[in-house]
Design a protein around this motif. Structure first.
Motif, PDB file in Angstrom:
ATOM      1  N   ALA A 196       4.649  -2.364  -5.506  1.00  5.45           N
ATOM      2  CA  ALA A 196       3.454  -2.530  -4.675  1.00  5.45           C
ATOM      3  C   ALA A 196       2.869  -3.926  -4.823  1.00  5.45           C
ATOM      4  O   ALA A 196       2.492  -4.573  -3.836  1.00  5.45           O
ATOM      5  CB  ALA A 196       2.414  -1.473  -5.058  1.00  5.45           C
ATOM      6  N   LYS A 197       2.801  -4.388  -6.051  1.00  7.37           N
ATOM      7  CA  LYS A 197       2.258  -5.729  -6.312  1.00  7.37           C
ATOM      8  C   LYS A 197       3.117  -6.807  -5.659  1.00  7.37           C
ATOM      9  O   LYS A 197       2.596  -7.782  -5.098  1.00  7.37           O
ATOM     10  CB  LYS A 197       2.173  -5.964  -7.818  1.00  7.37           C
ATOM     11  CG  LYS A 197       1.576  -7.300  -8.206  1.00  7.37           C
ATOM     12  CD  LYS A 197       1.472  -7.431  -9.716  1.00  7.37           C
ATOM     13  CE  LYS A 197       0.871  -8.772 -10.115  1.00  7.37           C
ATOM     14  NZ  LYS A 197       0.778  -8.911 -11.605  1.00  7.37           N
ATOM     15  N   ALA A 198       4.429  -6.624  -5.694  1.00  7.34           N
ATOM     16  CA  ALA A 198       5.345  -7.643  -5.172  1.00  7.34           C
ATOM     17  C   ALA A 198       5.424  -7.657  -3.648  1.00  7.34           C
ATOM     18  O   ALA A 198       5.848  -8.657  -3.067  1.00  7.34           O
ATOM     19  CB  ALA A 198       6.739  -7.421  -5.756  1.00  7.34           C
ATOM     20  N   THR A 199       5.048  -6.560  -3.000  1.00  7.14           N
ATOM     21  CA  THR A 199       5.208  -6.466  -1.548  1.00  7.14           C
ATOM     22  C   THR A 199       3.877  -6.371  -0.812  1.00  7.14           C
ATOM     23  O   THR A 199       3.852  -6.073   0.390  1.00  7.14           O
ATOM     24  CB  THR A 199       6.070  -5.245  -1.178  1.00  7.14           C
ATOM     25  OG1 THR A 199       5.466  -4.049  -1.709  1.00  7.14           O
ATOM     26  CG2 THR A 199       7.480  -5.385  -1.735  1.00  7.14           C
ATOM     27  N   LYS A 200       2.789  -6.609  -1.490  1.00  6.56           N
ATOM     28  CA  LYS A 200       1.466  -6.514  -0.867  1.00  6.56           C
ATOM     29  C   LYS A 200       1.384  -7.385   0.385  1.00  6.56           C
ATOM     30  O   LYS A 200       1.742  -8.562   0.354  1.00  6.56           O
ATOM     31  CB  LYS A 200       0.395  -6.932  -1.870  1.00  6.56           C
ATOM     32  CG  LYS A 200      -1.027  -6.788  -1.352  1.00  6.56           C
ATOM     33  CD  LYS A 200      -2.039  -7.183  -2.415  1.00  6.56           C
ATOM     34  CE  LYS A 200      -3.462  -7.044  -1.896  1.00  6.56           C
ATOM     35  NZ  LYS A 200      -4.452  -7.444  -2.940  1.00  6.56           N
ATOM     36  N   GLY A 201       0.966  -6.804   1.481  1.00  8.39           N
ATOM     37  CA  GLY A 201       0.799  -7.548   2.724  1.00  8.39           C
ATOM     38  C   GLY A 201       2.039  -7.639   3.590  1.00  8.39           C
ATOM     39  O   GLY A 201       1.994  -8.162   4.695  1.00  8.39           O
ATOM     40  N   GLN A 202       3.165  -7.114   3.114  1.00  2.00           N
ATOM     41  CA  GLN A 202       4.407  -7.153   3.875  1.00  2.00           C
ATOM     42  C   GLN A 202       4.583  -5.861   4.670  1.00  2.00           C
ATOM     43  O   GLN A 202       4.380  -4.765   4.157  1.00  2.00           O
ATOM     44  CB  GLN A 202       5.617  -7.307   2.950  1.00  2.00           C
ATOM     45  CG  GLN A 202       5.703  -8.639   2.227  1.00  2.00           C
ATOM     46  CD  GLN A 202       6.962  -8.726   1.372  1.00  2.00           C
ATOM     47  OE1 GLN A 202       6.919  -9.103   0.200  1.00  2.00           O
ATOM     48  NE2 GLN A 202       8.098  -8.361   1.950  1.00  2.00           N
ATOM     49  N   ALA A 203       5.003  -6.016   5.926  1.00  5.65           N
ATOM     50  CA  ALA A 203       5.325  -4.852   6.754  1.00  5.65           C
ATOM     51  C   ALA A 203       6.817  -4.579   6.729  1.00  5.65           C
ATOM     52  O   ALA A 203       7.255  -3.473   7.049  1.00  5.65           O
ATOM     53  CB  ALA A 203       4.852  -5.063   8.190  1.00  5.65           C
ATOM     54  N   LEU A 248       0.825  -1.201   0.000  1.00 12.70           N
ATOM     55  CA  LEU A 248       0.000   0.000   0.000  1.00 12.70           C
ATOM     56  C   LEU A 248       0.862   1.255   0.000  1.00 12.70           C
ATOM     57  O   LEU A 248       0.502   2.272  -0.605  1.00 12.70           O
ATOM     58  CB  LEU A 248      -0.929  -0.014   1.216  1.00 12.70           C
ATOM     59  CG  LEU A 248      -1.962  -1.145   1.258  1.00 12.70           C
ATOM     60  CD1 LEU A 248      -2.777  -1.064   2.543  1.00 12.70           C
ATOM     61  CD2 LEU A 248      -2.876  -1.092   0.046  1.00 12.70           C
ATOM     62  N   ALA A 249       2.014   1.184   0.681  1.00  7.12           N
ATOM     63  CA  ALA A 249       2.924   2.334   0.722  1.00  7.12           C
ATOM     64  C   ALA A 249       3.469   2.649  -0.669  1.00  7.12           C
ATOM     65  O   ALA A 249       3.489   3.810  -1.101  1.00  7.12           O
ATOM     66  CB  ALA A 249       4.075   2.052   1.689  1.00  7.12           C
ATOM     67  N   PHE A 250       3.909   1.619  -1.375  1.00  2.26           N
ATOM     68  CA  PHE A 250       4.403   1.836  -2.734  1.00  2.26           C
ATOM     69  C   PHE A 250       3.291   2.347  -3.656  1.00  2.26           C
ATOM     70  O   PHE A 250       3.528   3.169  -4.542  1.00  2.26           O
ATOM     71  CB  PHE A 250       5.004   0.555  -3.303  1.00  2.26           C
ATOM     72  CG  PHE A 250       6.405   0.277  -2.858  1.00  2.26           C
ATOM     73  CD1 PHE A 250       7.433   1.159  -3.152  1.00  2.26           C
ATOM     74  CD2 PHE A 250       6.709  -0.876  -2.143  1.00  2.26           C
ATOM     75  CE1 PHE A 250       8.742   0.906  -2.743  1.00  2.26           C
ATOM     76  CE2 PHE A 250       8.008  -1.139  -1.722  1.00  2.26           C
ATOM     77  CZ  PHE A 250       9.032  -0.245  -2.020  1.00  2.26           C
ATOM     78  N   MET A 251       2.069   1.863  -3.438  1.00  3.47           N
ATOM     79  CA  MET A 251       0.954   2.327  -4.263  1.00  3.47           C
ATOM     80  C   MET A 251       0.665   3.803  -4.000  1.00  3.47           C
ATOM     81  O   MET A 251       0.337   4.556  -4.928  1.00  3.47           O
ATOM     82  CB  MET A 251      -0.300   1.491  -3.984  1.00  3.47           C
ATOM     83  CG  MET A 251      -1.461   1.806  -4.916  1.00  3.47           C
ATOM     84  SD  MET A 251      -1.052   1.637  -6.684  1.00  3.47           S
ATOM     85  CE  MET A 251      -0.845  -0.153  -6.797  1.00  3.47           C
TER      86      MET A 251
END
Length: 211
Positions: free
Chosen positions: A102-109, A73-76
């Motif tokens: 964003a697509k590759a890191t979705k759900g990662q903190a 979400l941050a990258f988006m």
């Protein structure tokens, strides 16, 4: 002519969070505000002469955005910020890279730094699909490709240094080649000996990230 690239490299954190991204964006925004004239001048030799303004506005907007802990979400949010203030092809490419991340890191903190080469490869693929460019055209694509290859398999504390060195070397290498894409291609052989404005901007962005 633009100044020769030449800032010292520093190590990237081994574990990256949205806070780290926000701090990097703030550094880049500050550097782009002071460095906009250099990029405008480089762009003026081969294009519209407004690249510095485009990059400065884009990163200022991204740095002002509220970034959620979820990296996807941050990258988006970064991509949306770029798109809000820039309709240029360069702004679109930067937004496309951010959307790929964003697509590759979705759900990662948290992001393990050794995942960065994979993110760069994903961004490269997305930008090539969006912009229809090819490697060798003297664009940011060549730098993304060189960085991904140089960083592959490197330990976390060497990633930034290897990536920046590859970016700088690619910028210098392509200075002696003609532009083959975008408005700059119309200059043909006349673009030999000039930095590609987009490549130069990317190197300056990378340098600012490590300040």
């Amino acid at each position: 002519m633009p100044q020769e690239p030449g800032r010292a490299a520093s190590a990237a954190p081994a574990d990256i969070t949205a806070k780290d991204i926000h701090e990097a964006l703030a550094r880049v925004a500050a550097a782009m505000e002071t460095g906009a004239a250099e990029l405008n001048a480089a762009d003026g030799a081969l294009g519209d002469g407004d690249l510095g303004i485009t990059v400065s506005r884009g990163f200022a907007e991204a740095a002002a955005a509220e970034l959620p802990d979820d990296l996807g979400l941050a990258f988006m949010e970064c991509a949306k910020a770029m798109q809000r203030v820039s309709s240029s092809s360069y702004g679109t490419l930067l937004a496309t890279a951010a959307m790929a991340a964003a697509k590759a890191t979705k759900g990662q903190a948290r992001l393990d730094a050794v995942q960065i080469p994979g993110l760069i490869e994903a961004a490269l693929a997305a930008m090539m699909a969006r912009g229809k460019g090819s490697l060798g055209d003297k664009t940011v694509l060549d730098i993304f490709d060189a960085m991904a290859r140089a960083m592959q398999g490197a330990p976390a504390d060497a990633l930034y240094g290897r990536g920046l060195a590859a970016a700088r070397a690619t910028l210098e290498d392509f200075k002696g080649k003609p532009n083959k894409l975008g408005r700059a291609r119309m200059f043909g052989e006349g673009s030999i000996g000039l930095y590609d404005p987009g490549q130069l901007a990317l190197v300056r962005i990378l340098e600012a990230m490590g300040d």
